[in-house]
Design a protein around this motif. Structure first.
Motif, PDB file in Angstrom:
ATOM      1  N   PHE A  94       3.427   4.716   1.791  1.00 50.51           N
ATOM      2  CA  PHE A  94       3.512   4.804   0.335  1.00 50.51           C
ATOM      3  C   PHE A  94       4.542   3.825  -0.221  1.00 50.51           C
ATOM      4  O   PHE A  94       4.275   3.097  -1.181  1.00 50.51           O
ATOM      5  CB  PHE A  94       3.875   6.226  -0.074  1.00 50.51           C
ATOM      6  N   LEU A  95       5.702   3.781   0.404  1.00 50.84           N
ATOM      7  CA  LEU A  95       6.763   2.901  -0.084  1.00 50.84           C
ATOM      8  C   LEU A  95       6.407   1.433   0.108  1.00 50.84           C
ATOM      9  O   LEU A  95       6.775   0.581  -0.706  1.00 50.84           O
ATOM     10  CB  LEU A  95       8.078   3.228   0.625  1.00 50.84           C
ATOM     11  N   GLU A  96       5.675   1.148   1.180  1.00 50.62           N
ATOM     12  CA  GLU A  96       5.284  -0.243   1.460  1.00 50.62           C
ATOM     13  C   GLU A  96       3.949  -0.612   0.831  1.00 50.62           C
ATOM     14  O   GLU A  96       3.471  -1.731   0.996  1.00 50.62           O
ATOM     15  CB  GLU A  96       5.224  -0.464   2.976  1.00 50.62           C
ATOM     16  N   LYS A  97       3.341   0.370   0.141  1.00 52.90           N
ATOM     17  CA  LYS A  97       2.027   0.154  -0.485  1.00 52.90           C
ATOM     18  C   LYS A  97       0.986  -0.334   0.539  1.00 52.90           C
ATOM     19  O   LYS A  97       0.214  -1.252   0.292  1.00 52.90           O
ATOM     20  CB  LYS A  97       2.134  -0.812  -1.662  1.00 52.90           C
ATOM     21  N   SER A  98       1.011   0.316   1.697  1.00 54.86           N
ATOM     22  CA  SER A  98       0.076  -0.025   2.755  1.00 54.86           C
ATOM     23  C   SER A  98      -0.754   1.214   3.111  1.00 54.86           C
ATOM     24  O   SER A  98      -0.560   2.294   2.543  1.00 54.86           O
ATOM     25  CB  SER A  98       0.816  -0.534   3.991  1.00 54.86           C
ATOM     26  N   THR A  99      -1.669   1.072   4.060  1.00 54.06           N
ATOM     27  CA  THR A  99      -2.525   2.162   4.478  1.00 54.06           C
ATOM     28  C   THR A  99      -1.877   2.923   5.633  1.00 54.06           C
ATOM     29  O   THR A  99      -1.463   2.312   6.603  1.00 54.06           O
ATOM     30  CB  THR A  99      -3.898   1.633   4.941  1.00 54.06           C
ATOM     31  N   PRO A 100      -1.761   4.246   5.551  1.00 62.79           N
ATOM     32  CA  PRO A 100      -1.170   4.994   6.657  1.00 62.79           C
ATOM     33  C   PRO A 100      -2.027   4.911   7.922  1.00 62.79           C
ATOM     34  O   PRO A 100      -3.241   4.684   7.844  1.00 62.79           O
ATOM     35  CB  PRO A 100      -1.090   6.426   6.130  1.00 62.79           C
ATOM     36  N   ALA A 101      -1.409   5.095   9.056  1.00 61.73           N
ATOM     37  CA  ALA A 101      -2.090   4.925  10.333  1.00 61.73           C
ATOM     38  C   ALA A 101      -3.266   5.877  10.513  1.00 61.73           C
ATOM     39  O   ALA A 101      -4.225   5.557  11.210  1.00 61.73           O
ATOM     40  CB  ALA A 101      -1.081   5.114  11.477  1.00 61.73           C
ATOM     41  N   TRP A 102      -3.204   7.047   9.877  1.00 57.67           N
ATOM     42  CA  TRP A 102      -4.277   8.037  10.086  1.00 57.67           C
ATOM     43  C   TRP A 102      -5.537   7.758   9.257  1.00 57.67           C
ATOM     44  O   TRP A 102      -6.583   8.352   9.504  1.00 57.67           O
ATOM     45  CB  TRP A 102      -3.776   9.452   9.751  1.00 57.67           C
TER      46      TRP A 102
END
Length: 263
Positions: A251-259
């Motif tokens: 969320f903080l990096e505005k990326s997709t979580p691993a799951w």
């Protein structure tokens, strides 16, 4: 520096608590939570108070958790997270059990703990442009401390959907599921809230308190100390988990979580 929230009691007996962090969409952090608990207590203990109005400055009612706070708690111990979650649970119960009628004036984003505040108020009047979300699962978390109050307001069936989907829904939808009571044009929000306050001020103050207590006693969803402690433990465990830390990172990096399942 402006206060993160303030209390004003007018000559009618309307105690207004205003969330005042418009630059961060009135997001929660640990200091705001404690400050709100104190302000609600002050309003409760002031003999002038006949009605409590909860409102906010800026575009949003409350956009949930503050990013800096989330960052700190993501690195904190389980004990620190447990203490933090207990304070959020205490805030919700302090508002929910307020003896006089409570009114929420709602606009813009209403996320996470903001949904909890709305759920703890007796009357919620909402701008048509408002939107809601219980989006904690998108961060690998859960709407734990607020859950008893949200379930009491929207019901088990709707909570089962929105707790696990994390999807946004409109003010109209919020009214349809019982989370809020009235949806109005943005330009009418001030006037509609004033009409609601005027109606309450024409009722017997002690009668309203007794009527509100009747609802609390008959409410099938009881917030017991054991339930409050359980919900605090749920969020503390999730924040300290690998999934919770990964969700926060993404969320903080505005990326997709691993799951997340990728196409």
């Amino acid at each position: 520096m402006a206060e993160a929230a303030n209390l004003d009691i007018d000559n009618r007996g309307v105690a207004t608590i205003t969330l005042n962090r418009p630059d961060v969409h009135n997001a929660f952090d640990d200091q705001l939570i404690l400050h709100l608990i104190r302000l609600i207590g002050q309003a409760r203990d002031d003999a002038r108070t006949r009605v409590l109005l909860l409102t906010s400055t800026g575009k949003s009612f409350s956009a949930g958790a503050d990013l800096a706070w989330m960052r700190r708690m993501g690195d904190a111990s389980r004990d620190d997270n447990l203490r933090d979650a207990r304070n959020l649970a205490l805030l919700m119960e302090t508002l929910n059990s307020f003896p006089a009628p409570t009114v929420a004036k709602v606009q813009g984003a209403v996320m996470g703990g903001g949904v909890g505040l709305v759920s703890c108020c007796d009357i919620a009047i909402v701008s048509e442009a408002a939107f809601f979300a219980l989006s904690e699962v998108k961060l690998g978390l859960a709407p734990a401390a607020i859950s008893p109050y949200v379930i009491a307001k929207m019901g088990v069936s709707q909570a089962r959907r929105y707790f696990v989907s994390g999807e946004r829904f409109s003010a109209i939808r919020a009214a349809a599921i019982g989370l809020v009571h009235e949806v109005v044009l943005a330009v009418e929000l001030d006037d509609k809230v004033e009409l609601a306050l005027a109606a309450l001020l024409n009722n017997g103050p002690q009668a309203m308190r007794a009527a509100k207590q009747l609802v609390q006693v008959a409410n099938p969803v009881k917030v017991t100390p054991d339930l409050a402690e359980y919900t605090a433990g749920v969020i503390a465990d999730l924040r300290a988990s690998d999934e919770g830390r990964e969700g926060l990172r993404a969320f903080l990096e505005k990326s997709t979580p691993a799951w997340a399942v990728k196409d």
